[in-house]
Design an enzyme around this catalytic site. Structure first.
Site, PDB file in Angstrom:
ATOM      1  N   ARG A  84     -38.821 -13.411  19.818  1.00 57.93           N
ATOM      2  CA  ARG A  84     -38.755 -14.114  21.151  1.00 57.93           C
ATOM      3  C   ARG A  84     -37.922 -13.016  21.847  1.00 57.93           C
ATOM      4  NH1 ARG A  84     -41.716 -16.200  21.983  1.00 57.93           N
ATOM      5  NH2 ARG A  84     -41.706 -18.440  21.052  1.00 57.93           N
ATOM      6  N   LYS A 127     -48.822 -22.303  24.080  1.00 58.27           N
ATOM      7  CA  LYS A 127     -47.850 -23.143  24.206  1.00 58.27           C
ATOM      8  C   LYS A 127     -46.782 -22.711  25.582  1.00 58.27           C
ATOM      9  CE  LYS A 127     -43.116 -22.907  22.150  1.00 58.27           C
ATOM     10  NZ  LYS A 127     -42.433 -22.017  21.112  1.00 58.27           N
ATOM     11  N   GLU A 129     -37.444 -14.190  27.299  1.00 56.98           N
ATOM     12  CA  GLU A 129     -37.845 -15.676  27.208  1.00 56.98           C
ATOM     13  C   GLU A 129     -37.005 -16.614  26.344  1.00 56.98           C
ATOM     14  OE1 GLU A 129     -42.025 -16.529  27.081  1.00 56.98           O
ATOM     15  OE2 GLU A 129     -42.469 -14.985  28.379  1.00 56.98           O
ATOM     16  N   HIS A 132     -42.120 -19.397  28.151  1.00 51.90           N
ATOM     17  CA  HIS A 132     -40.782 -20.026  28.164  1.00 51.90           C
ATOM     18  C   HIS A 132     -40.215 -19.708  29.604  1.00 51.90           C
ATOM     19  CE1 HIS A 132     -41.822 -19.202  23.913  1.00 51.90           C
ATOM     20  NE2 HIS A 132     -40.849 -20.520  23.518  1.00 51.90           N
ATOM     21  N   SER A 186     -33.180 -22.765  17.004  1.00 46.12           N
ATOM     22  CA  SER A 186     -33.799 -21.563  17.851  1.00 46.12           C
ATOM     23  C   SER A 186     -33.640 -22.024  19.247  1.00 46.12           C
ATOM     24  CB  SER A 186     -34.851 -21.124  17.253  1.00 46.12           C
ATOM     25  OG  SER A 186     -35.958 -22.228  17.650  1.00 46.12           O
ATOM     26  N   GLU A 188     -41.242 -21.103  11.113  1.00 49.63           N
ATOM     27  CA  GLU A 188     -41.240 -19.972  12.171  1.00 49.63           C
ATOM     28  C   GLU A 188     -40.322 -19.039  11.671  1.00 49.63           C
ATOM     29  OE1 GLU A 188     -41.336 -19.624  17.018  1.00 49.63           O
ATOM     30  OE2 GLU A 188     -39.927 -20.768  16.033  1.00 49.63           O
ATOM     31  N   TRP A 189     -40.610 -17.864  11.457  1.00 45.32           N
ATOM     32  CA  TRP A 189     -39.551 -16.975  11.254  1.00 45.32           C
ATOM     33  C   TRP A 189     -39.192 -16.034  12.657  1.00 45.32           C
ATOM     34  CZ3 TRP A 189     -40.283 -11.903   7.846  1.00 45.32           C
ATOM     35  CH2 TRP A 189     -39.146 -11.112   7.788  1.00 45.32           C
ATOM     36  N   ARG A 190     -37.964 -16.485  13.035  1.00 49.38           N
ATOM     37  CA  ARG A 190     -37.648 -15.626  14.294  1.00 49.38           C
ATOM     38  C   ARG A 190     -36.973 -14.450  13.912  1.00 49.38           C
ATOM     39  NH1 ARG A 190     -36.066 -18.528  18.797  1.00 49.38           N
ATOM     40  NH2 ARG A 190     -35.037 -16.678  19.551  1.00 49.38           N
ATOM     41  N   ARG A 212     -40.039 -34.027  22.537  1.00 50.17           N
ATOM     42  CA  ARG A 212     -40.334 -33.325  20.822  1.00 50.17           C
ATOM     43  C   ARG A 212     -40.803 -34.625  20.011  1.00 50.17           C
ATOM     44  NH1 ARG A 212     -37.831 -28.249  20.547  1.00 50.17           N
ATOM     45  NH2 ARG A 212     -36.748 -27.683  22.304  1.00 50.17           N
TER      46      ARG A 212
END
Length: 264
Positions: free
Chosen positions: A90, A184, A94, A157, A245, A48-50, A226
């Protein structure tokens, strides 16, 4: 009846063992590529590229967007053909690190999934869109992603608490109605019972057999969620290589071993 799945680069989300997703949070391209190289050495198959963590020195929205697009080909090459790439911005609302107006968020994510610059076509395999954003922005991103074969993660979130189980179930189902291939939720527990609330909501939605979803209870208190993903129907979990993250993320190597040990 077989549960529906979502597939990227031969990786089938929602079937058998949950996938491990590793966030890439490097602030600059050299740091980003170094973390990606390390992540490829783990059992994680999706990175996941934040985007909100990338180039914190660029406050101008357009300059930041151009820097992201320019860095994308090198990142895709670093991951190789067998790893999926999830693009996530993000927002601060959130738990992210920088704000972004809904319109600008839509422009950025659409540019990534449509490959507007030579060399970026098909570079992004999944895209995250916060479903609490303006409905027009959400629909814009979902439509663009689906036109280009990109899997949509619709995310919610709560950094303050854990909503009731019925509300979590409805959020996940509503995200799917909006077009998310993988709904999600990630929420914050204040008691062990809050963790149970998330796990129960996850199991309820899994029994719909409508497709994969992700359900996470964050922080140290929620760490068990998790690694119990498979038992309670969640299709993926997030784990770290280097910096993480979100609160409560565990090391990718440890999560891989625990997922195997805890297989039902």
């Amino acid at each position: 009846m077989r549960r529906r799945t979502a597939t990227v680069r031969g990786i089938e989300l929602g079937r058998a063992r949950p996938e491990i997703i590793v966030p890439l949070v490097g602030a600059y391209e050299d740091e980003l590529l170094a973390q990606a190289e390390e992540a490829v050495g783990t059992r994680a198959r999706i990175m996941e590229w934040r985007l909100d963590r990338f180039r914190p020195d660029l406050e101008d929205v357009e300059e930041h967007r151009e820097a992201v697009i320019a860095a994308l080909p090198a990142l895709r090459a670093q991951l190789g053909p067998d790893r999926g790439l999830l693009a996530t911005f993000r927002t601060t609302a959130e738990g992210g690190t920088r704000p972004l107006a809904d319109l600008d968020l839509g422009i950025l994510l659409e540019a990534l999934v449509t490959g507007r610059r030579a060399g970026t076509q098909s570079a992004v395999d999944l895209v995250d869109i916060e479903t609490a954003r303006d409905p027009r922005t959400v629909q814009r991103v979902v439509s663009a992603a689906h036109r280009h074969g990109t899997v949509v993660i619709g995310s919610f979130h709560d950094m303050e608490g854990t909503p009731p189980e019925e509300e979590l179930v409805e959020i996940l189902r509503a995200q799917r109605r909006l077009g998310a291939d993988v709904p999600k939720i990630a929420v914050t527990p204040h008691s062990p019972r809050d963790v149970l609330t998330v796990l129960s909501a996850s199991l309820t939605v899994a029994e719909d057999l409508s497709g994969p979803h992700i359900a996470i209870s964050m922080g140290p208190l929620g760490a068990s969620s998790r690694v119990a993903a498979e038992t309670f129907g969640s299709a993926a979990t997030f784990a770290t290589v280097g910096a993480g993250s979100a609160p409560g993320q565990l090391r990718a190597q440890d999560v891989a071993e625990m997922l195997e040990l805890l297989r039902p």
